[in-house]
Write a protein that holds these residues in place. Structure first.
Motif, mmCIF file in Angstrom:
data_model
loop_
_atom_site.group_PDB
_atom_site.id
_atom_site.type_symbol
_atom_site.label_atom_id
_atom_site.label_comp_id
_atom_site.label_asym_id
_atom_site.label_seq_id
_atom_site.Cartn_x
_atom_site.Cartn_y
_atom_site.Cartn_z
ATOM 1 N N ILE A 150 6.358 1.310 -22.222
ATOM 2 C CA ILE A 150 6.402 2.447 -21.282
ATOM 3 C C ILE A 150 5.188 2.402 -20.347
ATOM 4 N N SER A 151 4.021 2.144 -20.914
ATOM 5 C CA SER A 151 2.825 2.078 -20.077
ATOM 6 C C SER A 151 2.861 0.879 -19.138
ATOM 7 N N LYS A 152 3.376 -0.240 -19.614
ATOM 8 C CA LYS A 152 3.488 -1.419 -18.755
ATOM 9 C C LYS A 152 4.464 -1.168 -17.611
ATOM 10 N N LEU A 153 5.573 -0.517 -17.934
ATOM 11 C CA LEU A 153 6.572 -0.205 -16.911
ATOM 12 C C LEU A 153 6.026 0.786 -15.882
ATOM 13 N N THR A 154 5.299 1.791 -16.364
ATOM 14 C CA THR A 154 4.707 2.784 -15.461
ATOM 15 C C THR A 154 3.667 2.136 -14.550
ATOM 16 N N THR A 155 2.824 1.281 -15.126
ATOM 17 C CA THR A 155 1.813 0.602 -14.330
ATOM 18 C C THR A 155 2.450 -0.330 -13.300
ATOM 19 N N ALA A 156 3.481 -1.057 -13.703
ATOM 20 C CA ALA A 156 4.162 -1.964 -12.772
ATOM 21 C C ALA A 156 4.824 -1.191 -11.632
ATOM 22 N N PHE A 157 5.452 -0.058 -11.965
ATOM 23 C CA PHE A 157 6.069 0.766 -10.934
ATOM 24 C C PHE A 157 5.014 1.306 -9.973
ATOM 25 N N GLY A 158 3.871 1.742 -10.497
ATOM 26 C CA GLY A 158 2.787 2.234 -9.645
ATOM 27 C C GLY A 158 2.232 1.150 -8.738
ATOM 28 N N LEU A 159 2.102 -0.058 -9.279
ATOM 29 C CA LEU A 159 1.602 -1.170 -8.461
ATOM 30 C C LEU A 159 2.605 -1.548 -7.374
ATOM 31 N N LEU A 160 3.890 -1.450 -7.691
ATOM 32 C CA LEU A 160 4.919 -1.710 -6.690
ATOM 33 C C LEU A 160 4.848 -0.667 -5.568
ATOM 34 N N LEU A 161 4.695 0.598 -5.943
ATOM 35 C CA LEU A 161 4.536 1.656 -4.934
ATOM 36 C C LEU A 161 3.280 1.439 -4.091
ATOM 37 N N LEU A 162 2.191 1.041 -4.748
ATOM 38 C CA LEU A 162 0.941 0.815 -4.032
ATOM 39 C C LEU A 162 1.070 -0.357 -3.057
ATOM 40 N N ALA A 163 1.736 -1.430 -3.486
ATOM 41 C CA ALA A 163 1.951 -2.575 -2.583
ATOM 42 C C ALA A 163 2.811 -2.159 -1.390
ATOM 43 N N ASP A 164 3.830 -1.339 -1.644
ATOM 44 C CA ASP A 164 4.686 -0.880 -0.554
ATOM 45 C C ASP A 164 3.906 0.004 0.417
ATOM 46 N N SER A 165 3.054 0.872 -0.097
ATOM 47 C CA SER A 165 2.278 1.732 0.808
ATOM 48 C C SER A 165 1.257 0.924 1.609
ATOM 49 N N CYS A 166 0.678 -0.109 0.985
ATOM 50 C CA CYS A 166 -0.255 -0.971 1.729
ATOM 51 C C CYS A 166 0.475 -1.728 2.835
ATOM 52 N N TYR A 167 1.669 -2.224 2.524
ATOM 53 C CA TYR A 167 2.446 -2.929 3.541
ATOM 54 C C TYR A 167 2.858 -1.972 4.661
ATOM 55 N N SER A 168 3.230 -0.750 4.306
ATOM 56 C CA SER A 168 3.603 0.242 5.324
ATOM 57 C C SER A 168 2.413 0.578 6.217
ATOM 58 N N ALA A 169 1.227 0.704 5.617
ATOM 59 C CA ALA A 169 0.034 0.985 6.415
ATOM 60 C C ALA A 169 -0.281 -0.179 7.347
ATOM 61 N N TYR A 170 -0.099 -1.413 6.857
ATOM 62 C CA TYR A 170 -0.332 -2.593 7.696
ATOM 63 C C TYR A 170 0.653 -2.622 8.861
ATOM 64 N N GLU A 171 1.920 -2.395 8.566
ATOM 65 C CA GLU A 171 2.932 -2.396 9.626
ATOM 66 C C GLU A 171 2.671 -1.284 10.646
ATOM 67 N N HIS A 172 2.235 -0.118 10.171
ATOM 68 C CA HIS A 172 1.943 0.989 11.083
ATOM 69 C C HIS A 172 0.774 0.637 12.009
ATOM 70 N N SER A 173 -0.278 0.053 11.431
ATOM 71 C CA SER A 173 -1.427 -0.309 12.267
ATOM 72 C C SER A 173 -1.060 -1.427 13.255
ATOM 73 N N LEU A 174 -0.222 -2.363 12.822
ATOM 74 C CA LEU A 174 0.219 -3.440 13.704
ATOM 75 C C LEU A 174 1.074 -2.895 14.844
ATOM 76 N N LEU A 175 1.949 -1.953 14.510
ATOM 77 C CA LEU A 175 2.784 -1.325 15.517
ATOM 78 C C LEU A 175 1.938 -0.545 16.527
ATOM 79 N N GLN A 176 0.929 0.151 16.022
ATOM 80 C CA GLN A 176 0.057 0.914 16.913
ATOM 81 C C GLN A 176 -0.774 -0.001 17.804
ATOM 82 N N THR A 177 -1.169 -1.155 17.303
ATOM 83 C CA THR A 177 -1.935 -2.107 18.107
ATOM 84 C C THR A 177 -1.077 -2.643 19.250
ATOM 85 N N HIS A 178 0.160 -3.025 18.955
ATOM 86 C CA HIS A 178 1.059 -3.518 20.005
ATOM 87 C C HIS A 178 1.400 -2.414 21.003
#
Length: 138
Positions: free
Chosen positions: A4-32
């Motif tokens: 359960i803890s491994k699954l929760t941690t993996a899900f949190g890391l997946l969410l964190l990776a998605d939010s980092c990618y979204s922030a990168y895409e947003h900053s890239l879009l704003q730069t263009h």
């Protein structure tokens, strides 16, 4: 760690990776966007903050990762030594098993074993009395 803890941690890391990618895409879009606007007009670049959904996703992901890590930790040991020693005497090895069922490596057994197995104090008066009775009996 339990599954359960491994699954929760993996899900949190997946969410964190998605939010980092979204922030990168947003900053890239704003730069263009800023580059295309500056070519059309003579306005300077405007700084924009992250959208609220990316910020919330990052905070939730951090919380979920922390929750998964906390769920996977073993029980805390008592701070006072006498409480810890009492727990060892009451529960034995069963009180010091980790989540996988193995005994923790810092389990040393009863810390009072040496004190309980040592010979008692020598009672000189009792020995003198026994010797005197033995001499009288001879």
């Amino acid at each position: 760690m339990t599954w359960i803890s491994k699954l929760t941690t993996a899900f949190g890391l997946l969410l964190l990776a998605d939010s980092c990618y979204s922030a990168y895409e947003h900053s890239l879009l704003q730069t263009h966007r800023a580059a295309s606007l500056s070519s059309l007009t003579s306005h300077g670049g405007t700084a924009t903050s992250l959208p609220i959904d990316i910020t919330i996703e990052t905070l939730v992901a951090t919380f979920v990762v922390c929750l998964g890590m906390i769920l996977g930790t073993s029980n805390l040991r008592p701070i006072q030594w006498r409480v810890w020693a009492g727990q060892i005497e009451r529960e034995g090895e069963a009180g010091f098993t980790n989540s996988s069922g193995e005994v923790d490596k810092d389990y040393v057994g009863n810390p009072f074993r040496l004190l309980e197995s040592r010979p008692g104090f020598v009672d000189i008066r009792k020995q003198r009395k026994e010797f005197a009775e033995w001499v009288k009996g001879q």
